[in-house]
Design a protein around this motif. Structure first.
Motif, PDB file in Angstrom:
ATOM      1  N   CYS A 420      45.182  10.459   1.020  1.00  0.00           N
ATOM      2  CA  CYS A 420      45.424  10.329  -0.420  1.00  0.00           C
ATOM      3  C   CYS A 420      46.216   9.049  -0.660  1.00  0.00           C
ATOM      4  O   CYS A 420      46.602   8.348   0.276  1.00  0.00           O
ATOM      5  CB  CYS A 420      46.166  11.541  -0.969  1.00  0.00           C
ATOM      6  N   SER A 421      46.454   8.746  -1.903  1.00  0.00           N
ATOM      7  CA  SER A 421      47.236   7.553  -2.213  1.00  0.00           C
ATOM      8  C   SER A 421      48.729   7.845  -2.040  1.00  0.00           C
ATOM      9  O   SER A 421      49.168   9.002  -2.107  1.00  0.00           O
ATOM     10  CB  SER A 421      46.950   7.077  -3.633  1.00  0.00           C
ATOM     11  N   LYS A 423      51.020   7.118  -4.093  1.00  0.00           N
ATOM     12  CA  LYS A 423      51.527   7.599  -5.375  1.00  0.00           C
ATOM     13  C   LYS A 423      51.272   9.097  -5.538  1.00  0.00           C
ATOM     14  O   LYS A 423      52.155   9.841  -5.999  1.00  0.00           O
ATOM     15  CB  LYS A 423      50.863   6.812  -6.505  1.00  0.00           C
ATOM     16  N   GLU A 424      50.083   9.547  -5.162  1.00  0.00           N
ATOM     17  CA  GLU A 424      49.757  10.971  -5.300  1.00  0.00           C
ATOM     18  C   GLU A 424      50.612  11.832  -4.388  1.00  0.00           C
ATOM     19  O   GLU A 424      50.972  12.964  -4.741  1.00  0.00           O
ATOM     20  CB  GLU A 424      48.274  11.196  -4.963  1.00  0.00           C
ATOM     21  N   ASN A 425      50.948  11.327  -3.211  1.00  0.00           N
ATOM     22  CA  ASN A 425      51.706  12.117  -2.242  1.00  0.00           C
ATOM     23  C   ASN A 425      53.185  12.198  -2.575  1.00  0.00           C
ATOM     24  O   ASN A 425      53.865  13.139  -2.151  1.00  0.00           O
ATOM     25  CB  ASN A 425      51.523  11.539  -0.847  1.00  0.00           C
ATOM     26  N   MET A 428      53.766  11.146  -7.995  1.00  0.00           N
ATOM     27  CA  MET A 428      53.125  12.067  -8.932  1.00  0.00           C
ATOM     28  C   MET A 428      53.560  13.509  -8.714  1.00  0.00           C
ATOM     29  O   MET A 428      53.346  14.371  -9.575  1.00  0.00           O
ATOM     30  CB  MET A 428      51.605  11.947  -8.843  1.00  0.00           C
ATOM     31  N   ASP A 448      43.131   4.678  -2.567  1.00  0.00           N
ATOM     32  CA  ASP A 448      43.001   6.130  -2.563  1.00  0.00           C
ATOM     33  C   ASP A 448      43.264   6.744  -1.191  1.00  0.00           C
ATOM     34  O   ASP A 448      43.371   7.958  -1.070  1.00  0.00           O
ATOM     35  CB  ASP A 448      41.588   6.530  -3.014  1.00  0.00           C
ATOM     36  N   ARG A 453      48.023  13.081   4.026  1.00  0.00           N
ATOM     37  CA  ARG A 453      48.741  14.022   3.165  1.00  0.00           C
ATOM     38  C   ARG A 453      49.782  14.832   3.940  1.00  0.00           C
ATOM     39  O   ARG A 453      49.555  15.242   5.077  1.00  0.00           O
ATOM     40  CB  ARG A 453      47.760  14.963   2.476  1.00  0.00           C
ATOM     41  N   PRO A 458      48.410  17.508  -3.533  1.00  0.00           N
ATOM     42  CA  PRO A 458      47.713  16.441  -4.266  1.00  0.00           C
ATOM     43  C   PRO A 458      46.219  16.714  -4.439  1.00  0.00           C
ATOM     44  O   PRO A 458      45.665  16.538  -5.531  1.00  0.00           O
ATOM     45  CB  PRO A 458      47.958  15.196  -3.401  1.00  0.00           C
ATOM     46  N   LYS A 462      44.346  17.353  -8.006  1.00  0.00           N
ATOM     47  CA  LYS A 462      43.272  16.444  -8.407  1.00  0.00           C
ATOM     48  C   LYS A 462      41.999  17.221  -8.731  1.00  0.00           C
ATOM     49  O   LYS A 462      41.269  16.882  -9.675  1.00  0.00           O
ATOM     50  CB  LYS A 462      42.995  15.430  -7.293  1.00  0.00           C
ATOM     51  N   ASN A 575      51.080  14.172 -14.825  1.00  0.00           N
ATOM     52  CA  ASN A 575      50.680  13.076 -13.923  1.00  0.00           C
ATOM     53  C   ASN A 575      49.236  13.229 -13.458  1.00  0.00           C
ATOM     54  O   ASN A 575      48.548  12.227 -13.219  1.00  0.00           O
ATOM     55  CB  ASN A 575      51.612  13.023 -12.707  1.00  0.00           C
ATOM     56  N   PHE A 576      48.788  14.477 -13.297  1.00  0.00           N
ATOM     57  CA  PHE A 576      47.426  14.737 -12.852  1.00  0.00           C
ATOM     58  C   PHE A 576      46.483  15.072 -14.006  1.00  0.00           C
ATOM     59  O   PHE A 576      45.363  15.521 -13.784  1.00  0.00           O
ATOM     60  CB  PHE A 576      47.420  15.866 -11.818  1.00  0.00           C
TER      61      PHE A 576
END
Length: 593
Positions: A420-421, A423-425, A428, A448, A453, A458, A462, A575-576
């Motif tokens: 994952c990115s 930012k997502e981990n 966010m 991405d 993870r 995340p 998503k 955020n999501f």
């Protein structure tokens, strides 16, 4: 897997009989290839131009698109396909390829200059004498070069093939490397002469050739092949010269393959000459060429000798899973173009001396021989049996049990990316990177896939974000691995098997997630106990940033925290791009073992 397009009627004529589509599909399946599509030339053109489909007329030629294994270079043309299927059907014997018996003095010669080591150091050559071309054979000859270029040649970076009308040239030939300004010739399909540097600019607008320019464009010297009269045969790996272009009237074909990988160059040359020597005046015979390097070493190509390996019958039987008589195995190998003779050793063990022809460069190991026996015998004929050594891992058994139970509660399983990115981990999820948890990719393909993870959250969020218009409630779960940094491991990280589940609806569903936690603990055989009791599990207040304060709890199992559940924080949901409340649980299920 490469796909080869061949005319149906021409293929059936070459095989020696006609098939219905179902019969041919069955033959392909038996041989280990697949009829991928049936179409026509006009249908292909209409599809490329995005025109409406029309019913094919009776005069249109049917095209079979056949998917072949990526390592079977001999099946990349109609000639190779037809020959392999005829041998498989028992119509033809295995052909014997030979190099013409001529003296060294009579051979054509290729002299390699030392400067070529700076860019493409190797060259191999051969001659097809007395070739009879027609339009279909000619097109197949050109198509095979293109398919080899895309496949084993790796878009000409490893090997580039040049084919020339030998009668327009005069040997000996020289393979040189010169500065671009020193090279001047008329390229294929052109009438004007270009310097090599001008040619690079000219082909930058050519859709087919511009993708190969980078291979030599920045080099101070370009490879080039000349004949005795300084006529340019080719500027590999870009373009051949117009002077020696082959036509339907060509009778003698000179083939040169320049390369950065000598082994692959030999395979490519062998494939070209074995496939089309069938059209030579002396069938399956190829005229050799002597290649001499600057250090005085000389080699004669092509090498069409048989490669032999010894394979025990017991090994084949164990790999295939069927005990077969030696005569049967030998017959099956002959169907796959492998000549096999069996012999009995002093210890009474039966083995095969397998002779591998130059067309079968994919045979590298006894397991390849066993695979061909299995294909010729028929995978559907091999009885199904569970291996005695096959024992399911306890973790996987536990995962299957948990999956079944959660599915029966009404949750749908999802499978999300393990990468994952960044930012997502972290960002966010309202988390901070402590630099000691997550494995960061050093050179990610895209933003991405920056981080492995550290939780399943995340991917789960998503999934909800991309399906927020789905009827509510949405109940999903995932059982999968996360990766955490671990100094005790030789690779610096370790996998952990986690379970995550999420409920998304108009209300939070916190009580449903709590109930799911209780059901999971019941399934794994533990009961709810008082805080501090290490014989079962209990929950206690937690303070994780991804959950709403005061509406979350840690799961304590035998004195150790194994997971967390609660209502997802509104900021995380925003955020999501999730508009509805969500409740979530994540548990490290390895602790149950």
């Amino acid at each position: 897997m490469p796909t080869v397009s061949v005319g149906r009627d021409r293929l059936f004529q070459a095989i020696g009989r006609e098939y219905t589509q179902e019969e041919f599909e069955d033959l392909c399946f038996q041989f280990g290839i697949e009829l991928d599509d049936v179409t026509t030339e006009k249908a292909i053109i209409r599809k490329e131009k995005h025109l409406e489909e029309e019913n094919p007329s009776e005069d249109e030629e049917w095209i079979y698109k056949i998917e072949v294994p990526a390592n079977r270079y001999d099946l990349l043309c109609l000639e190779g396909l037809a020959q392999a299927l005829r041998i498989f059907n028992g119509v033809d014997p295995i052909p014997t390829y030979s190099v013409a018996n001529i003296s060294k003095e009579s051979m054509h010669k290729m002299h390699v200059k030392p400067e070529t080591s700076k860019i493409r150091p190797y060259v191999v050559c051969a001659i097809l004498k007395g070739v009879s071309f027609d339009e279909v054979r000619y097109n197949s000859f050109i198509d095979l070069q293109d398919r080899l270029h895309q496949n084993i040649c790796r878009r000409r970076t490893l090997v580039a093939i040049g084919t020339h009308d030998l009668d327009t040239l005069e040997g000996p030939f020289t393979y040189e490397a010169l500065t671009p300004s020193e090279i001047n010739f008329v390229p294929l399909k052109q009438t004007k002469s270009f310097r090599a540097d001008e040619l690079m600019e000219f082909y930058k607008s050519d859709l087919k050739l511009k993708k190969f320019l980078h291979i030599i464009e920045d080099s101070p010297v370009y490879p080039v092949i000349y004949d005795r009269n300084r006529t340019v045969l080719s500027l590999p790996p870009i373009i051949n010269g117009a002077h020696s272009a082959i036509t339907l009237k060509t009778n003698n074909v000179f083939i040169e393959c320049t390369a950065t990988d000598l082994t692959k160059a030999k395979i490519v040359l062998n494939t070209m000459v074995t496939m089309f020597s069938v059209y030579c005046e002396r069938k399956f015979e190829v005229e050799p060429v002597e290649v001499t390097y600057a250090d005085g070493k000389s080699f004669i190509y092509p090498d069409l000798s048989l490669y032999q390996m010894v394979v025990p019958l017991s090994y084949i039987s164990s790999m295939v899973g069927v005990s077969l008589p030696a005569n049967t195995v030998a017959s099956l190998l002959n169907k796959m173009q492998l000549h096999a003779e069996h012999s009995v050793s002093d210890d009474k063990q039966t083995s095969f001396i397998v002779s591998v022809p130059p067309t079968r460069s994919d045979i590298l190991h006894p397991c390849d021989v066993a695979e061909d026996v299995a294909i010729a015998f028929g995978y559907n004929e091999i009885p199904k049996a569970k291996l005695a050594s096959l024992k399911p891992q306890s973790l996987n058994q536990l995962c299957e049990l948990i999956r079944m139970e959660i599915a029966m509660v009404g949750y749908s399983e999802v499978l999300t990316w393990i990468l994952c990115s960044y930012k997502e981990n972290f960002t966010m999820l309202n988390r901070k990177d402590d630099k000691a948890t997550a494995a960061i990719n050093g050179n990610p393909r895209s933003a991405d896939f920056e981080v492995v993870r550290t939780s399943l959250m995340p991917g789960i969020l998503k999934t909800i974000g991309h399906n927020k218009d789905h009827p509510k409630p949405i109940k999903i779960f995932e059982v999968g691995d996360v990766v955490l940094l671990d100094d005790t491991k030789d690779v610096g990280a370790s996998n952990r098997r986690h379970l995550a589940s999420l409920y998304c609806g108009a209300t939070s569903g916190f009580e449903l997630i709590h109930g799911l936690v209780d059901r999971i603990m019941e399934v794994v055989g533990t009961s709810f106990v008082s805080p501090g009791d290490e014989t079962g599990y209990y929950i206690q207040s937690s303070d994780e940033p991804e959950f709403l304060p005061g509406r979350q709890a840690s799961i304590i199992y035998k004195g150790k925290q194994i997971g967390t559940f609660g209502i997802v924080h509104p900021q995380v949901l925003d955020n999501f791009d999730i508009p509805d409340p969500c409740s979530y649980v994540e548990i490290n299920i390895e602790n149950f073992l």
